[in-house]
Scaffold this active site. Structure first.
Site, PDB file in Angstrom:
ATOM      1  N   ASN A  97      40.694  42.357  39.052  1.00 57.97           N
ATOM      2  CA  ASN A  97      41.551  41.251  39.464  1.00 57.97           C
ATOM      3  C   ASN A  97      41.701  40.160  38.400  1.00 57.97           C
ATOM      4  O   ASN A  97      42.748  39.525  38.314  1.00 57.97           O
ATOM      5  CB  ASN A  97      40.979  40.644  40.754  1.00 57.97           C
ATOM      6  CG  ASN A  97      41.569  39.288  41.055  1.00 57.97           C
ATOM      7  OD1 ASN A  97      42.718  39.174  41.511  1.00 57.97           O
ATOM      8  ND2 ASN A  97      40.808  38.235  40.782  1.00 57.97           N
ATOM      9  N   ASP A 123      32.929  36.704  36.808  1.00 61.91           N
ATOM     10  CA  ASP A 123      33.898  35.706  36.363  1.00 61.91           C
ATOM     11  C   ASP A 123      33.373  35.096  35.064  1.00 61.91           C
ATOM     12  O   ASP A 123      32.260  35.415  34.637  1.00 61.91           O
ATOM     13  CB  ASP A 123      34.134  34.607  37.425  1.00 61.91           C
ATOM     14  CG  ASP A 123      35.544  34.015  37.324  1.00 61.91           C
ATOM     15  OD1 ASP A 123      35.878  33.425  36.275  1.00 61.91           O
ATOM     16  OD2 ASP A 123      36.327  34.159  38.283  1.00 61.91           O
ATOM     17  N   ASP A 151      32.750  37.048  29.642  1.00 63.65           N
ATOM     18  CA  ASP A 151      34.141  37.385  29.326  1.00 63.65           C
ATOM     19  C   ASP A 151      34.291  38.908  29.317  1.00 63.65           C
ATOM     20  O   ASP A 151      33.769  39.589  28.425  1.00 63.65           O
ATOM     21  CB  ASP A 151      34.500  36.792  27.956  1.00 63.65           C
ATOM     22  CG  ASP A 151      35.930  37.082  27.541  1.00 63.65           C
ATOM     23  OD1 ASP A 151      36.587  37.960  28.146  1.00 63.65           O
ATOM     24  OD2 ASP A 151      36.401  36.439  26.580  1.00 63.65           O
ATOM     25  N   TYR A 204      52.593  38.653  29.106  1.00 59.20           N
ATOM     26  CA  TYR A 204      52.079  38.888  30.466  1.00 59.20           C
ATOM     27  C   TYR A 204      52.718  40.134  31.075  1.00 59.20           C
ATOM     28  O   TYR A 204      52.034  41.001  31.630  1.00 59.20           O
ATOM     29  CB  TYR A 204      52.356  37.660  31.325  1.00 59.20           C
ATOM     30  CG  TYR A 204      51.802  37.725  32.742  1.00 59.20           C
ATOM     31  CD1 TYR A 204      50.457  37.483  32.991  1.00 59.20           C
ATOM     32  CD2 TYR A 204      52.637  38.020  33.828  1.00 59.20           C
ATOM     33  CE1 TYR A 204      49.940  37.536  34.286  1.00 59.20           C
ATOM     34  CE2 TYR A 204      52.135  38.072  35.119  1.00 59.20           C
ATOM     35  CZ  TYR A 204      50.788  37.829  35.342  1.00 59.20           C
ATOM     36  OH  TYR A 204      50.287  37.890  36.629  1.00 59.20           O
ATOM     37  N   THR A 224      47.782  29.923  44.159  1.00 59.35           N
ATOM     38  CA  THR A 224      46.416  29.847  43.624  1.00 59.35           C
ATOM     39  C   THR A 224      46.406  28.817  42.489  1.00 59.35           C
ATOM     40  O   THR A 224      47.451  28.247  42.144  1.00 59.35           O
ATOM     41  CB  THR A 224      45.966  31.200  43.049  1.00 59.35           C
ATOM     42  OG1 THR A 224      46.824  31.507  41.942  1.00 59.35           O
ATOM     43  CG2 THR A 224      46.019  32.325  44.076  1.00 59.35           C
ATOM     44  N   LYS A 226      50.991  43.693  32.280  1.00 58.82           N
ATOM     45  CA  LYS A 226      51.011  44.182  33.668  1.00 58.82           C
ATOM     46  C   LYS A 226      51.743  45.530  33.775  1.00 58.82           C
ATOM     47  O   LYS A 226      51.354  46.387  34.572  1.00 58.82           O
ATOM     48  CB  LYS A 226      51.645  43.130  34.589  1.00 58.82           C
ATOM     49  CG  LYS A 226      50.825  41.826  34.696  1.00 58.82           C
ATOM     50  CD  LYS A 226      49.426  42.051  35.250  1.00 58.82           C
ATOM     51  CE  LYS A 226      48.703  40.733  35.552  1.00 58.82           C
ATOM     52  NZ  LYS A 226      47.341  40.935  36.080  1.00 58.82           N
TER      53      LYS A 226
HETATM   54  N1  NAD Z   1      48.926  33.806  41.502  1.00 57.04           N
HETATM   55  C1  NAD Z   1      49.996  34.582  41.402  1.00 57.04           C
HETATM   56  O1  NAD Z   1      51.120  34.164  41.714  1.00 57.04           O
HETATM   57  C2  NAD Z   1      49.862  36.011  40.919  1.00 57.04           C
HETATM   58  C3  NAD Z   1      50.986  36.855  41.041  1.00 57.04           C
HETATM   59  C4  NAD Z   1      50.910  38.164  40.617  1.00 57.04           C
HETATM   60  C5  NAD Z   1      49.730  38.637  40.075  1.00 57.04           C
HETATM   61  N2  NAD Z   1      48.645  37.800  39.944  1.00 57.04           N
HETATM   62  C6  NAD Z   1      47.432  38.362  39.341  1.00 57.04           C
HETATM   63  O2  NAD Z   1      46.365  38.273  40.262  1.00 57.04           O
HETATM   64  C7  NAD Z   1      45.139  38.133  39.567  1.00 57.04           C
HETATM   65  C8  NAD Z   1      44.391  36.924  40.116  1.00 57.04           C
HETATM   66  O3  NAD Z   1      45.242  35.800  40.020  1.00 57.04           O
HETATM   67  P1  NAD Z   1      44.905  34.365  40.645  1.00 57.04           P
HETATM   68  O4  NAD Z   1      46.209  33.743  40.953  1.00 57.04           O
HETATM   69  O5  NAD Z   1      43.855  34.471  41.678  1.00 57.04           O
HETATM   70  O6  NAD Z   1      44.355  33.679  39.305  1.00 57.04           O
HETATM   71  P2  NAD Z   1      43.326  32.481  39.076  1.00 57.04           P
HETATM   72  O7  NAD Z   1      43.658  31.925  37.723  1.00 57.04           O
HETATM   73  O8  NAD Z   1      43.315  31.547  40.222  1.00 57.04           O
HETATM   74  O9  NAD Z   1      41.925  33.257  39.009  1.00 57.04           O
HETATM   75  C9  NAD Z   1      41.658  34.179  37.973  1.00 57.04           C
HETATM   76  C10 NAD Z   1      40.162  34.256  37.764  1.00 57.04           C
HETATM   77  O10 NAD Z   1      39.933  35.176  36.672  1.00 57.04           O
HETATM   78  C11 NAD Z   1      38.933  34.624  35.833  1.00 57.04           C
HETATM   79  N3  NAD Z   1      39.067  35.132  34.465  1.00 57.04           N
HETATM   80  C12 NAD Z   1      40.091  34.895  33.607  1.00 57.04           C
HETATM   81  N4  NAD Z   1      39.825  35.456  32.409  1.00 57.04           N
HETATM   82  C13 NAD Z   1      38.613  36.062  32.507  1.00 57.04           C
HETATM   83  C14 NAD Z   1      37.807  36.786  31.603  1.00 57.04           C
HETATM   84  N5  NAD Z   1      38.192  36.994  30.333  1.00 57.04           N
HETATM   85  N6  NAD Z   1      36.605  37.263  32.037  1.00 57.04           N
HETATM   86  C15 NAD Z   1      36.202  37.036  33.308  1.00 57.04           C
HETATM   87  N7  NAD Z   1      36.928  36.347  34.231  1.00 57.04           N
HETATM   88  C16 NAD Z   1      38.118  35.866  33.818  1.00 57.04           C
HETATM   89  C17 NAD Z   1      39.173  33.116  35.888  1.00 57.04           C
HETATM   90  O11 NAD Z   1      38.008  32.370  35.482  1.00 57.04           O
HETATM   91  C18 NAD Z   1      39.553  32.905  37.346  1.00 57.04           C
HETATM   92  O12 NAD Z   1      38.434  32.581  38.159  1.00 57.04           O
HETATM   93  C19 NAD Z   1      45.506  38.015  38.079  1.00 57.04           C
HETATM   94  O13 NAD Z   1      45.346  39.266  37.452  1.00 57.04           O
HETATM   95  C20 NAD Z   1      46.963  37.621  38.117  1.00 57.04           C
HETATM   96  O14 NAD Z   1      47.655  38.019  36.941  1.00 57.04           O
HETATM   97  C21 NAD Z   1      48.679  36.506  40.368  1.00 57.04           C
END
Ligand code: NAD
Length: 260
Positions: free
Chosen positions: A87, A36, A60, A152, A187, A156
């Site tokens: 993820n 992360d 990153d 976005y 989340t 995706k």
């Molecule tokens: N929450 C939703 O409704 C939803 C729906 C569809 C898809 N998603 C996808 O699921 C995945 C996880 O989503 P979430 O809701 O748990 O998000 P979140 O924002 O709660 O967690 C994402 C994590 O990724 C880390 N991150 C972001 N950029 C980064 C980078 N450059 N390097 C390293 N780490 C990095 C962040 O620090 C965070 O801890 C994402 O790819 C998101 O697009 C989420």
């Protein structure tokens, strides 16, 4: 206890879907490499409660040098990589006509380039082993268009395309590549998007046939299914919607609500 011949890498592991996925894979006996932007201490503690070996890596992942160092650390620790869960991702909501090139590029770098760099680094290890499973966390936004999400949704859709391409390229050498496409999940990402005025809980629950948000557990279980070759040995190149029926449902609103 951890089986060191089953090593899983999870990005974005500090919170949300990534955190629950890491916990579930630990429950199922995987050793865990957690990535992360910051140290994923809470996830580390939760994973260790299941007796799993853990490696934490902060950085990153859109930076190729960071990915290279991460892959090297995993190789030095365990000498193998069995599962990669791409993820980590960022949301970005804005009318298309207002999105700058820099904003669009940044979303693609994190949501599409980084999964490619990680797939390349860890996929190389998997190809050398002759086995492995990569699970990309895309979105329903990778399957259909949703307004105000040009960057976005492009990222995706690209991730689903990358999934299918790597599945075709690597499936014959024992490495499966699939995607999970979540609907809306409760989340921190959802909280931030709602705080920005993007939508409300009722917008989502009214649109989903099953009438609720996804839980992180719903998504983690689908990821774990695709990750585990004893469960999904012949599943390759698929984009599995875990969305309560969102993308399947062409009903108009009153028709949908009449069936509640
Ligand atoms: N929450 C939703 O409704 C939803 C729906 C569809 C898809 N998603 C996808 O699921 C995945 C996880 O989503 P979430 O809701 O748990 O998000 P979140 O924002 O709660 O967690 C994402 C994590 O990724 C880390 N991150 C972001 N950029 C980064 C980078 N450059 N390097 C390293 N780490 C990095 C962040 O620090 C965070 O801890 C994402 O790819 C998101 O697009 C989420």
């Amino acid at each position: 206890m951890t089986d060191p011949s089953r090593v899983a890498i999870v990005t974005g592991a500090a919170q949300g879907i990534g955190r629950r996925t890491a916990e579930l894979l630990a429950e199922r006996g995987f050793a865990l490499a957690l990535s992360d932007l910051r140290q994923a201490h809470d996830t580390r503690r939760a994973v260790q409660e299941h007796g799993a070996e853990v490696l934490e890596f902060a950085g990153d992942i859109s930076d190729e040098d960071v990915v290279t160092r991460f892959a090297r650390a995993v190789k030095e620790r365990w000498g193998r990589a069995d599962v990669l869960v791409n993820n980590a991702g960022i949301s970005f909501i804005a009318p298309a006509e207002n999105v700058t090139a820099a904003e669009f590029r940044r979303v693609l770098e994190i949501n599409l380039l980084a999964p490619f760099l990680l797939a390349k680094a860890f996929g190389t290890m998997m190809l050398a082993q002759g086995s492995g499973s990569i699970v990309n966390v895309a979105s329903v936004a990778g399957l259909v268009g949703i307004a105000d999400r040009a960057a976005y949704n492009s990222s995706k859709h690209g991730l689903v395309g990358l999934t299918r391409t790597l599945a075709a390229e690597w499936g014959g050498r024992g490495v499966r590549v699939n995607a999970v496409c979540p609907g809306w999940v409760k989340t921190e990402m959802d909280a931030a998007d709602q705080a920005g005025g993007g939508y409300t809980d009722a917008d989502i629950t009214g649109r989903v046939p099953m009438g609720r948000f996804a839980s992180t557990e719903d998504i983690a279980k689908a990821i774990a299914f695709l990750a585990d070759s004893s469960q999904s040995a012949f599943v390759n190149g698929q984009a599995l919607a875990v969305d309560g029926g969102w993308t399947a449902d062409g009903s108009w609103e009153s028709l949908r609500l009449r069936h509640r």
